[in-house]
Every structure is written in C-alpha cells, then in structure tokens.
Design a protein around this motif. Sequence first.
Motif, PDB file in Angstrom:
ATOM      1  N   GLY A  82      78.094  15.618  10.522  1.00  0.00           N
ATOM      2  CA  GLY A  82      77.128  14.693   9.653  1.00  0.00           C
ATOM      3  C   GLY A  82      75.879  14.774  10.445  1.00  0.00           C
ATOM      4  N   ILE A  83      75.362  15.875  10.627  1.00  0.00           N
ATOM      5  CA  ILE A  83      73.915  15.904  11.279  1.00  0.00           C
ATOM      6  C   ILE A  83      72.946  16.355  10.116  1.00  0.00           C
ATOM      7  N   GLY A  84      72.778  15.383   9.207  1.00  0.00           N
ATOM      8  CA  GLY A  84      71.887  15.438   7.985  1.00  0.00           C
ATOM      9  C   GLY A  84      71.758  16.846   7.158  1.00  0.00           C
ATOM     10  N   GLY A  85      70.649  17.435   6.890  1.00  0.00           N
ATOM     11  CA  GLY A  85      70.595  18.525   6.317  1.00  0.00           C
ATOM     12  C   GLY A  85      71.129  19.835   6.956  1.00  0.00           C
ATOM     13  N   ARG A 106      89.613  25.254   6.749  1.00  0.00           N
ATOM     14  CA  ARG A 106      89.921  23.873   6.608  1.00  0.00           C
ATOM     15  C   ARG A 106      88.719  23.267   7.101  1.00  0.00           C
ATOM     16  N   ILE A 107      88.413  21.948   6.360  1.00  0.00           N
ATOM     17  CA  ILE A 107      87.202  21.098   6.629  1.00  0.00           C
ATOM     18  C   ILE A 107      87.700  19.951   7.128  1.00  0.00           C
ATOM     19  N   VAL A 108      87.065  19.633   8.250  1.00  0.00           N
ATOM     20  CA  VAL A 108      87.232  18.041   8.822  1.00  0.00           C
ATOM     21  C   VAL A 108      85.805  17.401   8.900  1.00  0.00           C
ATOM     22  N   ALA A 109      85.866  16.400   8.107  1.00  0.00           N
ATOM     23  CA  ALA A 109      84.212  15.725   8.252  1.00  0.00           C
ATOM     24  C   ALA A 109      84.448  14.482   8.928  1.00  0.00           C
ATOM     25  N   GLY A 116      86.000   7.720  11.211  1.00  0.00           N
ATOM     26  CA  GLY A 116      84.668   7.504  10.484  1.00  0.00           C
ATOM     27  C   GLY A 116      83.213   7.622  10.945  1.00  0.00           C
ATOM     28  N   LEU A 117      83.268   8.191  12.216  1.00  0.00           N
ATOM     29  CA  LEU A 117      82.108   8.341  12.996  1.00  0.00           C
ATOM     30  C   LEU A 117      81.524   9.659  12.974  1.00  0.00           C
TER      31      LEU A 117
END
Length: 309
Positions: A82-85, A106-109, A116-117
């Motif tokens: 979640g570090i922007g661009g 596999r993708i973990v966001a 949710g952080l």
Amino acid sequence: MKCKRCAEKAIVQLRSHNTAFCKPCFVFFFQRGIERAITRETMFTHEERVLVAVSGGKDSLALWDALADLGYDTEGLYLGLGIGGYSHASERKARAFAERRGLRLRIVALDEAEDGLAIPSVAAATRRPPCSACGTFKRHHFDRAALAGGFPVLATGHNLDDEAARLLGNVMHWQLPYLAKQRPVLAPTHPRFVRKVRPLYRTSEFESATYAFLRGIDYVVEECPNSHGATQLVYKDLLNRLEHTMPGSKLAFVGDFLSRGLPLFAAAPEVADLGECERCGMPSAGAICGYCRLVAEVGRRRAQAVAHS
Ligand code: Q46
Ligand code: ZN
C-alpha cells in the motif's frame, strides 16, 4: 573480449569472477549459480513446492524466472504494502511477469487483509519508521501465506549485495544473535514456520540486473520511496567502493563468513523457545507476537487521536 565458455563475442564482463560471457552463456552461468547454491546449501528439491516472494523488482523476478526454467515447482507471492504509486507499479510488473510466464501468483493486499492496515497508515499511527513496521508485516504475512498454502519452503530474492550489507551491519554492531542466524537457509524453529532460503546469496545485484535485462524481464525500476537514507544503502555504497578496487570482495566477505566465521557465532545465545500468539496463532516468544502488538498499538493510537479531537 571473448566469452570464456564458448569463445564467441562476450557482452558481459564479471570482474568479481574474472570472466566474461556471451548472452546464452551468461544465462547458463546465472542459472547454474542458483542451482549450485540450492544444492550446496540443501535449500529444496524438485519435489518440493516453493513459494517465491516477489516484489516486482529485478532480483525476485530474475530468481523466479530462473527457478521456473530450472524445473522447480514454484508459485509467486506478492505482498501489496500500500505504498502509493510504488506499490501499484510493482504489483503490475509482478502480475504481468506471472501471466507472461504462465506461473501462479498469490496476491495479499495488506489493506484488504483481515487487519486492513497498509504500511503508511501503520507508520503514521505509531510514528515508527515505515521500514520497521514493514519488516514486521512482511515477515508475518510471508509466514502466514506459506503456512496457509502448505508450502514447505519460502524463497526470497536477497542477493549477494544485500547479504554483504547485512553482514557488515551486523559486524559493525556485533549483533551476535543475528550473526549466528545469518545464513542462506533458515530451518523452521516452530512447526508453523517454514524453511526460508535465499538462493541468490552468491549472486550480485549486477548479475541479477543483467539477467533480467537479457531475459526481457520487465521489472519495477523505481525504489520504494522509504528506502532513501536507509543505513543499508550506506553499507552498500561502501562495499561497492571496495568491490571496485578489489573485485570479488563481497563474495569473499560473505563466503568466508559462512565457511569460517559463522561456526564461531553459531554458539551465540539462542532466542527463547517459541509458543503461539494468542491472537493470530503464529509462532511467538511472548503471549502476543510482534505483528499483533503493532496492530494493537495502531488501534490504541487511533482511539487516543479520536478522544483528543
Ligand atoms: S519496501 Fe518496506 Fe523496503 Fe519500502 S518500506 Fe522499507 S522495508 S524500503 S525493502
Ligand atoms: Zn499474532
């Protein structure tokens, strides 16, 4: 300059190995180096499923590409920090690579995971440096994903430059427990942990960048914006200067440490026996693991901020 393997025209010179290669021979050299590292350190076999942590950068994608070519059973794991661009661009590259090579990713966001952080919000709430929060989150989610997917082994793209810089940092501060654990294979210390391996530990950043370029791997070139000013970069710069004057220094530093230094430090005091975190169930030395403590701290700080507003 001729290729040392086939005598065709060389396109890559490796001063650290006192050699030079044409394109096919460099690709062979790179992949063989990885294969040898895997065998020499008994990292994994062709029968084991390997989870490869990919960041979208050159090292992890080059590693995944080579492992797939060498016939290993791999899946990728991308962690959306979640570090922007930077995160958007790196996820695009990881996805595109997996698609092009027909490999499973596999993708973990983090912002969509159960807590949710994303990293910037953890750093902002706790006023910690982003990299310290990031390290804790990465370790936790890598371990969880490997466990959930039933993988016996997790491979990361740490290269020789990373290992040499880490070693220098550990020596500078005589971090005995860290020196005792600085090795390319970490055996699990708890049944819920998996083996962690670094097949590029003898492969330089220059070699992985060259391999990625020659193989047409499209990787994210920009660095994470939080990496600027990191101490590791100071160590890397120092080591690069040493390498420039004395080619082969990094490999000798890391290689000799593993063969001659590590046994001396291996007797350093071990960390306490691990139990399981009461909140998330992952291994932990205390009742609550470092990750869950950090998540709880974010909650506390946010509640305080609301109370004071
Ligand atoms: S991703 Fe994370 Fe790195 Fe960015 S926030 Fe720091 S640790 S620099 S490898
Ligand atoms: Zn926990």
